[in-house]
Design a protein around this motif. Structure first.
Motif, PDB file in Angstrom:
ATOM      1  N   MET A   1       4.776 -22.327  14.640  1.00 14.30           N
ATOM      2  CA  MET A   1       5.794 -22.889  13.749  1.00 14.30           C
ATOM      3  C   MET A   1       6.441 -21.759  12.956  1.00 14.30           C
ATOM      4  N   ALA A   2       7.770 -21.751  12.929  1.00  9.63           N
ATOM      5  CA  ALA A   2       8.486 -20.712  12.190  1.00  9.63           C
ATOM      6  C   ALA A   2       8.136 -20.800  10.710  1.00  9.63           C
ATOM      7  N   GLU A   3       8.007 -19.640  10.056  1.00 11.74           N
ATOM      8  CA  GLU A   3       7.576 -19.607   8.660  1.00 11.74           C
ATOM      9  C   GLU A   3       8.552 -20.314   7.735  1.00 11.74           C
ATOM     10  N   ASP A   4       9.846 -20.325   8.081  1.00 14.47           N
ATOM     11  CA  ASP A   4      10.840 -20.940   7.213  1.00 14.47           C
ATOM     12  C   ASP A   4      11.121 -22.398   7.575  1.00 14.47           C
ATOM     13  N   MET A   5      10.320 -22.967   8.450  1.00 14.82           N
ATOM     14  CA  MET A   5      10.509 -24.358   8.870  1.00 14.82           C
ATOM     15  C   MET A   5       9.435 -25.234   8.238  1.00 14.82           C
ATOM     16  N   SER A   6       9.845 -26.341   7.621  1.00 17.81           N
ATOM     17  CA  SER A   6       8.871 -27.273   7.047  1.00 17.81           C
ATOM     18  C   SER A   6       8.132 -27.973   8.172  1.00 17.81           C
ATOM     19  N   ILE A   7       6.951 -28.484   7.860  1.00 22.73           N
ATOM     20  CA  ILE A   7       6.165 -29.164   8.887  1.00 22.73           C
ATOM     21  C   ILE A   7       6.869 -30.433   9.357  1.00 22.73           C
ATOM     22  N   GLU A   8       7.627 -31.064   8.441  1.00 22.32           N
ATOM     23  CA  GLU A   8       8.389 -32.249   8.819  1.00 22.32           C
ATOM     24  C   GLU A   8       9.463 -31.897   9.848  1.00 22.32           C
ATOM     25  N   SER A   9      10.151 -30.796   9.617  1.00 22.17           N
ATOM     26  CA  SER A   9      11.193 -30.358  10.553  1.00 22.17           C
ATOM     27  C   SER A   9      10.583 -29.941  11.881  1.00 22.17           C
ATOM     28  N   TYR A  10       9.432 -29.308  11.792  1.00 19.78           N
ATOM     29  CA  TYR A  10       8.715 -28.861  12.989  1.00 19.78           C
ATOM     30  C   TYR A  10       8.354 -30.056  13.873  1.00 19.78           C
ATOM     31  N   LEU A  11       7.811 -31.098  13.258  1.00 21.96           N
ATOM     32  CA  LEU A  11       7.423 -32.293  14.005  1.00 21.96           C
ATOM     33  C   LEU A  11       8.649 -33.011  14.555  1.00 21.96           C
ATOM     34  N   ALA A  12       9.687 -33.119  13.751  1.00 22.63           N
ATOM     35  CA  ALA A  12      10.914 -33.795  14.181  1.00 22.63           C
ATOM     36  C   ALA A  12      11.559 -33.078  15.363  1.00 22.63           C
ATOM     37  N   ALA A  13      11.317 -31.765  15.455  1.00 18.38           N
ATOM     38  CA  ALA A  13      11.879 -30.972  16.551  1.00 18.38           C
ATOM     39  C   ALA A  13      10.997 -31.000  17.798  1.00 18.38           C
ATOM     40  N   GLY A  14       9.902 -31.767  17.746  1.00 14.25           N
ATOM     41  CA  GLY A  14       9.022 -31.886  18.905  1.00 14.25           C
ATOM     42  C   GLY A  14       7.779 -31.035  18.837  1.00 14.25           C
ATOM     43  N   GLY A  15       7.481 -30.472  17.661  1.00 18.99           N
ATOM     44  CA  GLY A  15       6.282 -29.653  17.514  1.00 18.99           C
ATOM     45  C   GLY A  15       5.014 -30.479  17.574  1.00 18.99           C
ATOM     46  N   VAL A  16       3.885 -29.807  17.828  1.00 18.82           N
ATOM     47  CA  VAL A  16       2.599 -30.495  17.897  1.00 18.82           C
ATOM     48  C   VAL A  16       1.623 -29.869  16.907  1.00 18.82           C
ATOM     49  N   LEU A  17       0.678 -30.671  16.460  1.00 17.25           N
ATOM     50  CA  LEU A  17      -0.404 -30.218  15.594  1.00 17.25           C
ATOM     51  C   LEU A  17      -1.695 -30.237  16.394  1.00 17.25           C
ATOM     52  N   THR A  18      -2.621 -29.365  16.019  1.00 17.27           N
ATOM     53  CA  THR A  18      -3.812 -29.205  16.863  1.00 17.27           C
ATOM     54  C   THR A  18      -5.143 -29.391  16.161  1.00 17.27           C
ATOM     55  N   ASN A  19      -5.157 -29.442  14.826  1.00 12.09           N
ATOM     56  CA  ASN A  19      -6.431 -29.633  14.131  1.00 12.09           C
ATOM     57  C   ASN A  19      -6.188 -30.219  12.746  1.00 12.09           C
ATOM     58  N   PRO A  20      -7.204 -30.813  12.137  1.00 14.67           N
ATOM     59  CA  PRO A  20      -7.032 -31.491  10.847  1.00 14.67           C
ATOM     60  C   PRO A  20      -6.520 -30.600   9.720  1.00 14.67           C
ATOM     61  N   SER A  21      -6.745 -29.310   9.806  1.00 11.78           N
ATOM     62  CA  SER A  21      -6.398 -28.420   8.700  1.00 11.78           C
ATOM     63  C   SER A  21      -4.898 -28.312   8.453  1.00 11.78           C
ATOM     64  N   ASN A  22      -4.080 -28.563   9.478  1.00 14.28           N
ATOM     65  CA  ASN A  22      -2.629 -28.444   9.262  1.00 14.28           C
ATOM     66  C   ASN A  22      -1.910 -29.789   9.332  1.00 14.28           C
ATOM     67  N   VAL A  23      -2.664 -30.848   9.095  1.00 13.19           N
ATOM     68  CA  VAL A  23      -2.094 -32.198   9.114  1.00 13.19           C
ATOM     69  C   VAL A  23      -1.759 -32.640   7.693  1.00 13.19           C
ATOM     70  N   PRO A  24      -0.497 -32.926   7.379  1.00 15.30           N
ATOM     71  CA  PRO A  24      -0.118 -33.377   6.035  1.00 15.30           C
ATOM     72  C   PRO A  24      -0.632 -34.799   5.767  1.00 15.30           C
ATOM     73  N   PRO A  25      -0.792 -35.183   4.492  1.00 18.91           N
ATOM     74  CA  PRO A  25      -1.399 -36.472   4.133  1.00 18.91           C
ATOM     75  C   PRO A  25      -0.751 -37.698   4.766  1.00 18.91           C
ATOM     76  N   ARG A  26       0.579 -37.783   4.722  1.00 23.60           N
ATOM     77  CA  ARG A  26       1.247 -38.972   5.271  1.00 23.60           C
ATOM     78  C   ARG A  26       1.061 -39.070   6.780  1.00 23.60           C
ATOM     79  N   TYR A  27       1.136 -37.943   7.427  1.00 21.04           N
ATOM     80  CA  TYR A  27       0.907 -37.889   8.873  1.00 21.04           C
ATOM     81  C   TYR A  27      -0.527 -38.300   9.183  1.00 21.04           C
ATOM     82  N   ARG A  28      -1.456 -37.790   8.388  1.00 22.81           N
ATOM     83  CA  ARG A  28      -2.868 -38.111   8.594  1.00 22.81           C
ATOM     84  C   ARG A  28      -3.105 -39.612   8.507  1.00 22.81           C
TER      85      ARG A  28
END
Length: 252
Positions: A1-28
């Protein structure tokens, strides 16, 4: 994930998460709801089908039913292990609810569920014998196939991989049910089997949820959904209607 990209933007662009440590509360919260619904439904479905094993008309049918119960329980365990990475106690979870509990046959609860038991509403209704169980397994098995195709693309990679492994197992359950119904049509009263189709059709249809979900766009933005409920339901309806018509029956 690009450093200047929010996690919301990353997910909206088709990004994936791989472990609980980088999962935001609402997503969790939404991810846990998705997993809980699947696990509760598999455990409740397996428990209900377990009670019908010995009603099978022959050894082969009983073996097939027992295998379905085993595999549904194993599917639940596969996802429950992922929930364990978020702090869920799998051993306590499996025993926290009477999975065999059912409502009256003529109850009508729509798609309602509770926070204590997130099984899909369809798994609150009792099976009325072997033939009824085969019909339910066919209709719900086809629904699960549609849902697995959707959930195999979720943005939480470990869960997507689990669902991709589960999908062919669940698809085989639907195939077994179709074979079972075809065999039943050779010996059983067709009107009775059609009555089971008519009973289960609206209850399975309700498992796709509301066509006007307020959270649909939010879930799409998080990569937890891609297709609207109405479109998934329509796909299930068309595919399942074709299967039934091929057997000389009609959709409910």
């Amino acid at each position: 994930m690009a450093e200047d990209m929010s996690i919301e933007s990353y997910l909206a662009a088709g990004g994936v998460l791989t472990n609980p440590s980088n999962v935001p509360p609402r997503y969790r919260a939404e991810l846990m709801k998705l997993m809980t619904t699947f696990v509760d439904s598999e455990l409740a479905g397996a428990a209900g089908f377990a009670d019908i094993i010995n009603a099978g008309p022959g050894i082969k049918e009983r073996i097939a039913a027992a295998k379905i119960v085993l595999e549904k329980t194993d599917n639940a365990d596969r996802v429950l292990k992922i929930m364990g990475e978020f702090g869920v106690d799998g051993n306590r979870y499996a025993n926290h609810h009477p999975w065999t509990a059912r409502l009256e046959r003529d109850a009508d609860i729509g798609a309602s569920r509770t926070e204590q038991d997130m099984r899909l509403a369809v798994f609150n209704y009792p099976l009325a014998g072997w033939a009824d169980a085969v019909v339910m397994n066919l209709l719900m098995g086809r629904a699960v196939a549609v849902q697995m195709a959707e959930f195999s693309m979720v943005s939480y990679q470990p869960l997507a991989e689990a669902f991709r492994a589960i999908a062919p197992i669940e698809a085989r359950h639907a195939e077994l049910a179709e074979e079972g119904l075809q065999k039943l049509l050779e010996t059983e009263d067709k009107a009775t089997l059609q009555a089971s189709v008519d009973y289960w059709w609206p209850r399975v249809a309700a498992s796709f949820g509301s066509a006007t979900s307020a959270k649909a766009e939010s879930l799409k933005g998080m990569g937890l959904r891609k297709t609207a409920n109405a479109d998934l339901k329509a796909r299930w309806g068309a595919e399942t209607k074709a299967v039934l018509e091929n057997l000389g029956m009609t959709a409910g």
